[in-house]
Write a protein that holds these residues in place. Sequence first.
Motif, PDB file in Angstrom:
ATOM      1  N   THR A 257      -7.790  -9.815  -8.411  1.00 21.03           N
ATOM      2  CA  THR A 257      -6.764 -10.533  -7.645  1.00 21.03           C
ATOM      3  C   THR A 257      -6.588  -9.925  -6.249  1.00 21.03           C
ATOM      4  O   THR A 257      -5.855 -10.461  -5.434  1.00 21.03           O
ATOM      5  CB  THR A 257      -5.404 -10.421  -8.344  1.00 21.03           C
ATOM      6  OG1 THR A 257      -5.031  -9.038  -8.393  1.00 21.03           O
ATOM      7  CG2 THR A 257      -5.453 -10.984  -9.755  1.00 21.03           C
ATOM      8  N   GLU A 258      -7.226  -8.781  -6.009  1.00 21.78           N
ATOM      9  CA  GLU A 258      -7.064  -8.045  -4.750  1.00 21.78           C
ATOM     10  C   GLU A 258      -5.653  -7.466  -4.608  1.00 21.78           C
ATOM     11  O   GLU A 258      -5.162  -7.245  -3.496  1.00 21.78           O
ATOM     12  CB  GLU A 258      -7.460  -8.901  -3.534  1.00 21.78           C
ATOM     13  CG  GLU A 258      -8.897  -9.402  -3.625  1.00 21.78           C
ATOM     14  CD  GLU A 258      -9.379 -10.149  -2.386  1.00 21.78           C
ATOM     15  OE1 GLU A 258      -8.807  -9.967  -1.307  1.00 21.78           O
ATOM     16  OE2 GLU A 258     -10.354 -10.915  -2.518  1.00 21.78           O
TER      17      GLU A 258
ATOM     18  N   GLY B 181       3.901  -5.224  -2.964  1.00 21.78           N
ATOM     19  CA  GLY B 181       2.507  -5.260  -2.549  1.00 21.78           C
ATOM     20  C   GLY B 181       2.065  -6.681  -2.279  1.00 21.78           C
ATOM     21  O   GLY B 181       2.894  -7.589  -2.151  1.00 21.78           O
ATOM     22  N   HIS B 182       0.765  -6.844  -2.179  1.00 22.12           N
ATOM     23  CA  HIS B 182       0.230  -8.185  -1.916  1.00 22.12           C
ATOM     24  C   HIS B 182      -1.139  -8.363  -2.569  1.00 22.12           C
ATOM     25  O   HIS B 182      -1.779  -7.391  -2.965  1.00 22.12           O
ATOM     26  CB  HIS B 182       0.162  -8.475  -0.415  1.00 22.12           C
ATOM     27  CG  HIS B 182      -0.622  -7.473   0.380  1.00 22.12           C
ATOM     28  ND1 HIS B 182      -1.981  -7.597   0.589  1.00 22.12           N
ATOM     29  CD2 HIS B 182      -0.255  -6.337   1.017  1.00 22.12           C
ATOM     30  CE1 HIS B 182      -2.413  -6.585   1.340  1.00 22.12           C
ATOM     31  NE2 HIS B 182      -1.379  -5.795   1.609  1.00 22.12           N
ATOM     32  N   ALA B 183      -1.544  -9.622  -2.684  1.00 18.59           N
ATOM     33  CA  ALA B 183      -2.816  -9.955  -3.328  1.00 18.59           C
ATOM     34  C   ALA B 183      -3.384 -11.202  -2.677  1.00 18.59           C
ATOM     35  O   ALA B 183      -2.783 -11.782  -1.785  1.00 18.59           O
ATOM     36  CB  ALA B 183      -2.601 -10.175  -4.820  1.00 18.59           C
TER      37      ALA B 183
ATOM     38  N   GLU C 250      -2.184  -1.391   5.163  1.00 23.20           N
ATOM     39  CA  GLU C 250      -2.246  -1.981   3.824  1.00 23.20           C
ATOM     40  C   GLU C 250      -0.895  -2.472   3.316  1.00 23.20           C
ATOM     41  O   GLU C 250      -0.813  -3.128   2.292  1.00 23.20           O
ATOM     42  CB  GLU C 250      -2.800  -0.945   2.837  1.00 23.20           C
ATOM     43  CG  GLU C 250      -4.257  -0.618   3.085  1.00 23.20           C
ATOM     44  CD  GLU C 250      -4.796   0.314   2.006  1.00 23.20           C
ATOM     45  OE1 GLU C 250      -5.608  -0.144   1.192  1.00 23.20           O
ATOM     46  OE2 GLU C 250      -4.377   1.498   1.979  1.00 23.20           O
ATOM     47  N   GLU C 251       0.174  -2.139   4.032  1.00 25.55           N
ATOM     48  CA  GLU C 251       1.503  -2.555   3.585  1.00 25.55           C
ATOM     49  C   GLU C 251       1.674  -4.064   3.726  1.00 25.55           C
ATOM     50  O   GLU C 251       1.039  -4.694   4.564  1.00 25.55           O
ATOM     51  CB  GLU C 251       2.594  -1.880   4.445  1.00 25.55           C
ATOM     52  CG  GLU C 251       2.732  -0.391   4.264  1.00 25.55           C
ATOM     53  CD  GLU C 251       1.664   0.409   5.015  1.00 25.55           C
ATOM     54  OE1 GLU C 251       0.834  -0.197   5.736  1.00 25.55           O
ATOM     55  OE2 GLU C 251       1.662   1.647   4.870  1.00 25.55           O
TER      56      GLU C 251
ATOM     57  N   THR D 283      -5.987  -8.604   4.807  1.00 22.32           N
ATOM     58  CA  THR D 283      -6.600  -8.862   3.502  1.00 22.32           C
ATOM     59  C   THR D 283      -7.631  -7.780   3.201  1.00 22.32           C
ATOM     60  O   THR D 283      -8.042  -7.027   4.081  1.00 22.32           O
ATOM     61  CB  THR D 283      -7.313 -10.225   3.495  1.00 22.32           C
ATOM     62  OG1 THR D 283      -8.424 -10.159   4.394  1.00 22.32           O
ATOM     63  CG2 THR D 283      -6.381 -11.343   3.941  1.00 22.32           C
ATOM     64  N   ARG D 284      -8.047  -7.724   1.942  1.00 25.25           N
ATOM     65  CA  ARG D 284      -9.101  -6.780   1.568  1.00 25.25           C
ATOM     66  C   ARG D 284     -10.346  -6.953   2.440  1.00 25.25           C
ATOM     67  O   ARG D 284     -11.006  -6.011   2.813  1.00 25.25           O
ATOM     68  CB  ARG D 284      -9.547  -7.058   0.139  1.00 25.25           C
ATOM     69  CG  ARG D 284      -8.982  -6.345  -0.981  1.00 25.25           C
ATOM     70  CD  ARG D 284      -9.053  -4.867  -1.024  1.00 25.25           C
ATOM     71  NE  ARG D 284      -7.996  -4.455  -1.920  1.00 25.25           N
ATOM     72  CZ  ARG D 284      -8.143  -4.398  -3.249  1.00 25.25           C
ATOM     73  NH1 ARG D 284      -9.304  -4.612  -3.796  1.00 25.25           N
ATOM     74  NH2 ARG D 284      -7.135  -4.086  -4.007  1.00 25.25           N
TER      75      ARG D 284
END
Lengths: 386, 478
Positions: free
Chosen positions: A80-81, A143-145, A235-236, A248-249
Amino acid sequence: MESFDVIVVGAGIVGLATAYHAQKSGARVLVLDKGATGYEASSRATGYLSLRGETPEECALAQVAEKLWDELDEELGYPTEWTQKGRLWAAIDDGELAELKATFQSFQATDIGFEFIDAKACRDLIPALTDKTLGGIYTPRAGHANPQRTTQAFAWAFLDRGGEIREHTPVLSVLEKGGAVHGVRTTRGDIHAGTVVLCAASHTTKLLEPLGIVFPLAPVRLEAFVTAPLPPLFEEAFIAHGLAVRQTRRGNIHVNGGPFEWIDVDVTGEPAKPTTPLVRNIAQRLVEVFPVLRKAQMLRSWAGIVDITPDTMTLIHSFDTPRGLVAASASGHGFGMAPAMGVAIADLALQGRTELPIGDLTLDRFASLPGDWRRAWNWQAGNINT
Amino acid sequence: MTSSSVRRIAVVGASDLGCSFALAARQAGHDVTLVDEHPQSLKQMSLDAPYFYGAAIPAAVLNENAIAQVVLESNPEIFECFEAEVDVRVGTIAWGAFRNAPNSAHIGTPKLGLVSQDSNKLLEHDVLVLATGARDFVPSFAGWDLPGVFGVKAGLALLDIYQCYEGKRTLVLGTSPEAVKFTRSALAAGVEIVGMVEPTQHFAAGRLAADEIAGLGVPVLYGRIITAAEGKTAVNGAQLVPTNGSGTVEGLDCDTICIAIGRLPNIELPAAMGCQLRFDASVGSWLPETDAGGMTSAAGVYWLSRFTGGEEQVQAILASIGGDTVAPAAPAESVARADYLQLWVDTLFQTGGSNVMLCQCEDVTRGAFLGLEPPRYLDGQLRHPQTPVTGRCGVPRIHQDQMKRMTRVGMGHCQGKRCRDEAALLLSTRFGIGLESIQPGSYRFPVRPLDLDLIAAGDETPEMRENWLYWPAAPENL
Ligand SMILES: Cc1cc2nc3c(=O)[nH]c(=O)nc-3n(C[C@H](O)[C@H](O)[C@H](O)COP(=O)(O)OP(=O)(O)OC[C@H]3O[C@@H](n4cnc5c(N)ncnc54)[C@H](O)[C@@H]3O)c2cc1C
């Protein structure tokens, strides 16, 4: 007539998470969507899990979601990242700072441990931030995905467990008789089920109208864009200057925010989601917050539609009449909440009750909502940014 | 013409059709703006949209001022437009077009988003004419990312417009009319054409063209296909194999490879505007649906293209703008290109296999794409992937947006311009689903990647600034 244990209307992330948990618990579940899987809000979101400091009534459910997020890749079997590196909400001018300090009061009413940090601490976290930064609310949690990947992950995990998704099959109405639901009517005929779950975003309001149920949602169109991929910057999950910005990743900077437009939807068609010249203004603000992005390139923009409740909080309700009916709306933050909403809604659908903390989130809170609430709120179709 | 019938017309694309329309409209008394993205900045050229320059852009292009002059002089029609007082804007990207539409009611007068190196405007207009021309179709083969591999439109632009072609020995892939045109131009510029590669036994542009090519002494390599462009840092040769499977690899000495299989219409503006599209099997592409007067499903938005018709469109559109009813023209002659594109893609796949890079931006192979594998940056963190075909219980379907989101093919810098069409052709053959049934990936604004500082606008009104919320919020005093 074909028959299932549970029919879920809507193959967005909320419907799919619900279907996944219900199927996993042993029910035979069918998901119906009028379009393609995860093609609406769920694949257009920024991708944050917010811990809902703004609305402390939702905090408990958000924290359940946070736990589930930590194990989601393994649970579903697809990446899901998910990136759990905290969240910063910063101010870059005096007006924003004053507002943020006011907002912080509600954040302090939670048990999450939000902190108000100074400019230096903000820029230590995210060095690319403008030197105009004045301070911000920070939590190392949240966080995030990747919304597209996560929604598809729920869909695939559901299929892997034997579930069925039928795309391009609009549900026209919920079938009800003698105080109980017994299925749905679609453009391709009736399908039977003793339990029907509506996760059709704003369309849920329309589907409940004929049953005499007021399920108060207002649809609104929001805009977003991504840049071409860049080397790692932060990354936050980040919010400032009226924008939500994450990297994003893959490296793209993903941004959304700004004036939004209230609209209406109908039951069958795909709602139009045009973008507007607003992206120019979003770009301006983005560069104001991150001057280093001046030469980054805007790659694509899009819009998405979210369903907002009158108090902007999640709505999950299991009905006594008709029996067998559950409906839900994520009120614009369903991406992050979906893992927990799915468990709660599946519990309600299969057992009529849930251990999850949704007591403050049922329809009961709107018992005295004025009938013309959308007008009173200035949230009628055609209004902008009200 | 009375002043009330004067319309503000924005024309996107200074191709021959675009220019002749702009002139005719100006002569009819309208207020006309003609926009063209050429000469492109080096950064734009390097993104291969709309032309596929590949990784070797000639050093001469670095001198953007000198190049601008050359480019303009190569298009005498633009000068006619200047003289006729058309407002000509070159080096300008029309990146988006906006109008009041369902769920977007605040645009007001239609607006065209224009960005150049020194201006960023929203051009208000009454009528929009999209004459956006064609782009290169460039299927993949091993080494197609090497400097020296380019598409035919790019090759012709370097030869005839930018006048800075650097190849000495060029191999041409395909025998299409564009391949012939390129060969002619290249020979005239003193370039050696080492051969034209043709997988079948037939010259695609027809007998007359084949005779012309023979007369020019250019060898046509029938029954052959390319398996690799060779070279470490630039092309220094090509590998060909017979298409009949007899297997002997042939090496060929060349410093440039021109992919001249065909071209496709630039539909990203009408598509992203939400104009209705139809699949045109003869073109092998989606095209905007138009009426006899050239109008798309969006009122006041016209489509003017060689893929749809000829010169007669100019008068038809003018008549339609003037409010006249237009009788349908005879259908344009079918160019039947789709089969040729499919033939190339299928043959390249049969001979080159799964391991060839399909998407240059995101570095995804054909096999990874067709197998719906997650992209490399996720490092194989995935259980066995699912199938690209959805709707298993009803009509099987493939949605290119889903493919794109999961594999990232088409999500990169080039906005899918290099790979999206080959991706659709590969899916069609692999899963036996007709191209017309594969839902194409959506096009989005901006239709060219744009530097944020070029597109960023400081025109936020005080009201907008005051009320700018990052997210809808419930009213406080209720
Ligand atoms: C730009 C943007 C940014 C966002 N950012 C975030 C964020 O950072 N964090 C966060 O938590 N949330 C965010 N959201 C909100 C989030 O995307 C939504 O809350 C969430 O996706 C809702 O999921 P859903 O399944 O309820 O709705 P949807 O994804 O909209 O799915 C509803 C589905 O129901 C189907 N449907 C409707 N009517 C019918 C019918 N009659 N028959 C059959 N099917 C029907 C639709 O086709 C659709 O597929 C954002 C949204 C947008 C647009």
